[in-house]
Design an enzyme around this catalytic site. Sequence first.
Site, PDB file in Angstrom:
ATOM      1  N   HIS A  12      43.531  18.671  50.307  1.00  0.00           N
ATOM      2  CA  HIS A  12      43.900  17.410  50.953  1.00  0.00           C
ATOM      3  C   HIS A  12      42.903  16.265  50.715  1.00  0.00           C
ATOM      4  CE1 HIS A  12      46.738  19.784  53.390  1.00  0.00           C
ATOM      5  NE2 HIS A  12      45.738  20.604  53.651  1.00  0.00           N
TER       6      HIS A  12
HETATM    7  C1  BDR Z   1      43.433  17.893  57.136  1.00  0.00           C
HETATM    8  O1  BDR Z   1      43.033  18.715  58.220  1.00  0.00           O
HETATM    9  C2  BDR Z   1      41.858  19.413  57.905  1.00  0.00           C
HETATM   10  O2  BDR Z   1      42.032  20.763  58.198  1.00  0.00           O
HETATM   11  C3  BDR Z   1      41.554  19.149  56.465  1.00  0.00           C
HETATM   12  O3  BDR Z   1      40.156  19.026  56.282  1.00  0.00           O
HETATM   13  C4  BDR Z   1      42.265  17.851  56.174  1.00  0.00           C
HETATM   14  O4  BDR Z   1      41.459  16.732  56.451  1.00  0.00           O
HETATM   15  C5  BDR Z   1      44.722  18.422  56.556  1.00  0.00           C
HETATM   16  O5  BDR Z   1      45.727  18.422  57.527  1.00  0.00           O
END
Ligand code: BDR
Length: 314
Positions: free
Chosen positions: A244
Amino acid sequence: MTTPRKIIIDTDPGQDDAVAILLALASPEDIEVIGITAVAGNVPLPLTQKNARIICELAGETDTPVYAGCDRPLAHTLVTAEHVHGKTGLDGPNLPDPTMQLTDGHAVDFIIDTLRNEPAGTVTLCPIGPLTNIATAFQKAPDIIEKVQEIILMGGAYFEVGNVTPAAEFNIYVDPEAADIVFKSGAPIVVMPLDVTHKALVTQQRNDAFRDIGTPVGIAVAQMTEFFERFDKEKYGSEGAPLHDPCVTAYLIKPDLFKGRHVNVEIETVSDLTRGMTVADWWDVTDRPANALFIGDVDADGFFALLTERIARL
Ligand code: BDR
Ligand code: CA
């Protein structure tokens, strides 16, 4: 030659946060990281601020100031994600405890002072965790909002819906009130929602490419992505887990890898069922003005090629 963009990375590391930070630190010709601000999110603040320092040390960038920020969301109890990221938030590689110290002062004051002291339109905020620090800074010092060059954030989802509830993505769900403040602020916003990050999948081949770099950083990145892949592959039944947060820092370097639309995005803060949903007017069915560039697509091969090339520099 263009001058590097000055950014503040606001983060809750998190393995994917770590890769986002490493990409920025590996790219001084494109990005100047003027500070890293930690927030509670994936794991509580004592761990996120420590993890941010671990990552700076891994990159050999111990001069980058790291500040601790808010330890809880504006209005709700903190929700964390150890089930994805492990107990430390950075499970996977065996990285040493940091020797570099936190910089004195609160992350929120650093954000405020930086925006006040730098010329208007020269500092970009890159939040890749819950938006608590950014919203608190905007509430405390509304004068800084018009000085922000751009906010490029990872959060939200529309067509991909939620990853933590059926309707909400984790970063927005943890602090919807903060997200609401940020999306209503009027600052220019680029959003990397799950709609795009779920196309940035770490396949076996892409993970092997990180490991094959053969450096401590390349191997650590492979081990980090491998760790949270176990959970995500099972959850989504996909060939790899989404990476992400590096979408944010990759966008700064190569925006052409991404495609999106200017739309209106509002945050649901009231409903128990859909709290934290990013309601994106993708089809322009309201007269609400566009407040964000909502990204929906990425050239995944180009994205991973960039990541591998830059991580290999560290
Ligand atoms: C987001 O949530 C976190 O777990 C990850 O680091 C990312 O920023 C994805 O939904
Ligand atoms: Ca994150």
